[in-house]
Design an enzyme around this catalytic site. Structure first.
Site, mmCIF file in Angstrom:
data_model
loop_
_atom_site.group_PDB
_atom_site.id
_atom_site.type_symbol
_atom_site.label_atom_id
_atom_site.label_comp_id
_atom_site.label_asym_id
_atom_site.label_seq_id
_atom_site.Cartn_x
_atom_site.Cartn_y
_atom_site.Cartn_z
ATOM 1 N N GLU A 147 0.828 -1.218 0.000
ATOM 2 C CA GLU A 147 0.000 0.000 0.000
ATOM 3 C C GLU A 147 0.857 1.260 0.000
ATOM 4 O O GLU A 147 0.728 2.108 0.869
ATOM 5 C CB GLU A 147 -0.973 -0.032 1.182
ATOM 6 C CG GLU A 147 -1.930 -1.215 1.098
ATOM 7 C CD GLU A 147 -3.013 -1.229 2.179
ATOM 8 O OE1 GLU A 147 -2.781 -0.638 3.243
ATOM 9 O OE2 GLU A 147 -4.073 -1.827 1.942
ATOM 10 N N ASP A 179 -8.392 -8.936 4.110
ATOM 11 C CA ASP A 179 -8.177 -7.817 5.028
ATOM 12 C C ASP A 179 -9.233 -7.754 6.130
ATOM 13 O O ASP A 179 -10.053 -6.851 6.128
ATOM 14 C CB ASP A 179 -8.170 -6.499 4.225
ATOM 15 C CG ASP A 179 -7.605 -5.344 5.032
ATOM 16 O OD1 ASP A 179 -6.968 -5.596 6.051
ATOM 17 O OD2 ASP A 179 -7.816 -4.194 4.622
ATOM 18 N N GLU A 221 -12.454 -2.384 12.304
ATOM 19 C CA GLU A 221 -12.514 -1.649 11.041
ATOM 20 C C GLU A 221 -13.673 -2.096 10.158
ATOM 21 O O GLU A 221 -14.451 -1.283 9.674
ATOM 22 C CB GLU A 221 -11.184 -1.818 10.290
ATOM 23 C CG GLU A 221 -11.189 -1.158 8.921
ATOM 24 C CD GLU A 221 -9.844 -1.263 8.201
ATOM 25 O OE1 GLU A 221 -8.896 -1.825 8.783
ATOM 26 O OE2 GLU A 221 -9.748 -0.778 7.062
#
Ligand code: GCU
Length: 687
Positions: free
Chosen positions: A294, A373, A401
């Site tokens: 990323e 993820d 998240e």
């Protein structure tokens, strides 16, 4: 003094059961420390404080050369000869480096509770264990135990930025950083260290894995003085400080024009940097590295392997006993969605499997539990069964998240436990993930657990009061992944809210069902994603469909899901037998992962006879409805729980209800519009 924030599961309330008080009081003359150092002193103080709150008795704390008392709690080392009369050689041998034993001597003249550890580190774990067991009103006989952590590394990862924000944080600001500086609120950090030690944590990484701007400088004298103070607080509680680093630091702050791991000057720069860190923090844990991931720099920039990169850092850390924790979260985040050959799920394995055996002894690969993820459900990452010669840690995300961001109640212990119990079959039957991450299956020196923190400076640490259970559970599972999840959750509930039967039953029900409920009204069957891009909260069925992140479900009017079988992207081939065949076969694939592995037509019949589409409708209606049940269970506790906490949770549950209905309606409408097939039960799809 009364802190302005919750003490969580360490809030000691007077024990009222007369019988139990009498049973324990016989042992409460004094606390004797057989060791004279700050660690035993600190443990003794913790115990003294707790017993005072629980029993109202102020115990004398003394250093003693001889054990010449009638009654008391004795803290010592297992190897101490003065304990010869009380501890057998066998018992001694059972205690490992960070472990401890508790032994009750209940004779006419001698009434001792002995807590003995092998090292300075173990004693604090022993003390908190004893305190918790007493609050749980454990009988004297059952206090006897030998407790050793199964995994050597039990680390919390903070994604804290130096401006005080927290990446994916849902509980306020950082307790470590503000305005580009290291904060000096040592009291809060100390209370945090207490919480962590009480669940057996032995490491913290205090800065975000995305290391940018000022955070790059944390490894320099600019910040090391302040960091050494934080390290000192954590050290008292057996916790080592680690830092995330930027792989290109030699360029950003070292004045070099390369960060090539095979470059001599780069190597020298890291060695000097590390040497300097240890001059401030002699027990510094090491580096956590997000490289080539990323947009973070890494060895690929120089056409070197991840082993080249990790080993270079490992060599710098090795003389001091430090380690490199290298993240396996490496994938192409610039994928063209039209490219159906590339499968993000395969990336970690493809990048790292070929390097098995190439990593230095003090490098540990940190692998997210699933291949994508932290979705509400993913299969276990196939890397766990693929690298027999590599130290490995599992990465869990305590912060929610993708699981409701601490607005929704989503207890993660049930999911984590399933992951840990997964049998990889890499060495035949019984090759559980838990045995890989505790280091035993492959006989690795380093192994363990990393948990992305869910805490911030909010009054209750975690935003949602019940999200404290996730932090507790992470520590408990890391200490002993064999523990039953119901027991872990029950202990937390009693320590936090007391042992009123209704309170315990209801909260336990809420915790243990919450993940399944969340899954039902969001993205069941292994579908995942469908969140709003960027902040990742709330439903958005095609939020990631035409983006570059490699997370597609490819729904059309006939079918949904990605074919990851051997006939499709070949992802299933990364697993051992029999999983390859099981995941490959649409009729054998565990249903909760169906859409992760298969592209499935909407009229496909599931095991219960429903079509995929009808299952989707039902699941969303049911899930949203079950939030009412969560609210009901909580409402029944009004008056039995501290009012402030009650109201805070109540408010979040009501938000959860509203947002669950939004999930239900948006997702159901999406499928209805794709297929044009109405709900068999005739419910209103979009009210
Ligand atoms: C997720 C998360 C990022 C984080 C990344 C990581 O993609 O959304 O904020 O940086 O994981 O684990 O590195």
């Amino acid at each position: 003094s009364n802190p302005k924030y919750s003490t969580c599961w360490l809030s000691y309330k007077p024990i009222e059961e007369i019988e139990y008080v009498q049973e324990i009081e016989k042992f409460l003359d004094q606390i004797v420390l057989l060791e004279k150092n700050i660690y035993f002193q600190n443990a003794g103080n913790e115990l003294k404080k707790a017993l005072c709150a629980l029993f109202g008795t102020e115990l004398r704390l003394s250093n003693s050369i001889n054990i010449n008392i009638d009654s008391g709690i004795i803290l010592g080392k297992v190897t101490d000869e003065r304990l010869n009369n009380f501890i057998t050689d066998e018992e001694r041998k059972e205690v490992s480096e960070e472990g401890f034993l508790i032994k009750v001597i209940d004779e006419n003249k001698r009434k001792y509770i002995i807590v003995a550890s092998k090292s300075e580190k173990g004693i604090i774990y022993g003390i908190f264990h004893l305190i918790n067991k007493i609050i749980l009103k454990t009988s004297l006989k059952e206090l006897n135990c030998v407790e050793n952590p199964k995994a050597p590394l039990r680390i919390i990862n903070h994604w804290d930025n130096m401006d005080g924000s927290i990446e994916r944080g849902y509980a306020g600001k950082s307790i470590f950083f503000a305005n580009g500086r290291v904060k000096r609120n040592y009291k809060r950090i100390l209370d945090y260290a207490r919480l962590l030690a009480s669940i057996g944590i032995n490491g913290v990484v205090i800065n975000n894995v995305n290391v940018r701007d000022k955070a790059i400088w944390l490894i320099t004298p600019k910040y090391l003085n302040d960091l050494s103070k934080i390290a000192e607080i954590f050290r008292l509680y057996g916790i080592k400080l680690y830092l995330s680093i930027n792989f290109a630091s030699p360029i950003y702050i070292g004045g070099l024009n390369t960060a090539d791991p095979l470059d001599k000057n780069v190597q020298i720069w890291w060695k000097e940097t590390v040497k300097n860190i240890y001059s401030y923090i002699p027990d510094f844990g090491g580096f956590l590295v997000k490289a080539d991931s990323e947009f973070n720099p890494g060895p690929y920039v120089y056409r070197r392997t991840h082993a080249d990169g990790a080993n270079m850092l490992a060599e710098a850390l090795s003389p001091y006993g430090g380690v490199v924790i290298w993240r396996a979260f490496v994938y192409n985040c610039l994928q063209d969605w039209r490219d159906t050959k590339t499968d993000r799920a395969k990336a970690a394995y493809d990048n790292f499997k070929p390097l098995d055996g190439n990593f230095s002894e003090n490098v540990i690969l940190q692998i997210k539990y699933g291949p994508m993820d932290f979705q509400v459900r993913e299969p276990v990452s196939p890397l766990f069964g693929a690298m027999e010669k590599t130290n490995q840690m599992i990465e869990f995300q305590i912060t929610q998240e993708y699981t409701g961001q601490q607005i929704h109640l989503c207890y993660l212990g049930t999911l984590w436990k399933e992951i840990l119990e997964f049998d990889t079959y890499c060495k035949g039957k019984g090759s559980y993930v838990k045995r890989i991450v505790d280091g035993s299956l492959f006989g690795m020196k380093y192994a363990g657990f990393a948990g992305v923190s869910n805490i911030g400076d909010s009054i209750n640490w975690t935003g949602h009061d019940l999200a404290q259970a996730n932090l507790w559970t992470f520590g408990k599972l890391a200490w002993d992944p064999d523990k039953k999840i119901e027991d872990i959750a029950r202990e937390w509930t009693i320590l936090t809210f007391g042992d009123d039967k209704k309170v315990v039953d209801n909260i336990l029900w809420m915790l243990l069902n919450s993940h399944a409920i969340y899954e039902k009204y969001t993205t069941p069957l292994g579908l995942g994603w469908m969140v709003n891009p960027g902040h990742h909260y709330g439903p958005n069925p095609e939020g990631y469909e035409y983006s570059k992140w490699g997370t597609y479900h490819r729904a059309d009017i006939k079918a949904i899901g990605v074919d990851r079988t051997s006939r499709g992207t070949g992802y299933t081939l990364q697993y051992h037998k029999p999983w390859q065949e099981i995941f490959d076969d649409i009729n054998k694939c565990p249903e909760e992962l169906l859409l992760f592995f298969h592209r499935v037509p909407y009229d496909f019949r599931l095991k219960n006879g429903k079509t995929l589409l009808q299952f989707m409708y039902d699941s969303h209606f049911e899930g949203a409805e079950m939030v009412d049940k969560l609210i009901e269970k909580w409402e029944e506790l009004r008056g039995k729980i501290d009012e402030e906490i009650f109201n805070r949770v109540y408010e979040r549950l009501n938000m959860q209800k509203e947002h669950a209905m939004e999930w239900r309606d948006v997702i159901n409408t999406y499928f209805y519009r794709k297929t044009g097939i109405p709900d068999e039960k005739g419910r209103l799809i979009y009210p």
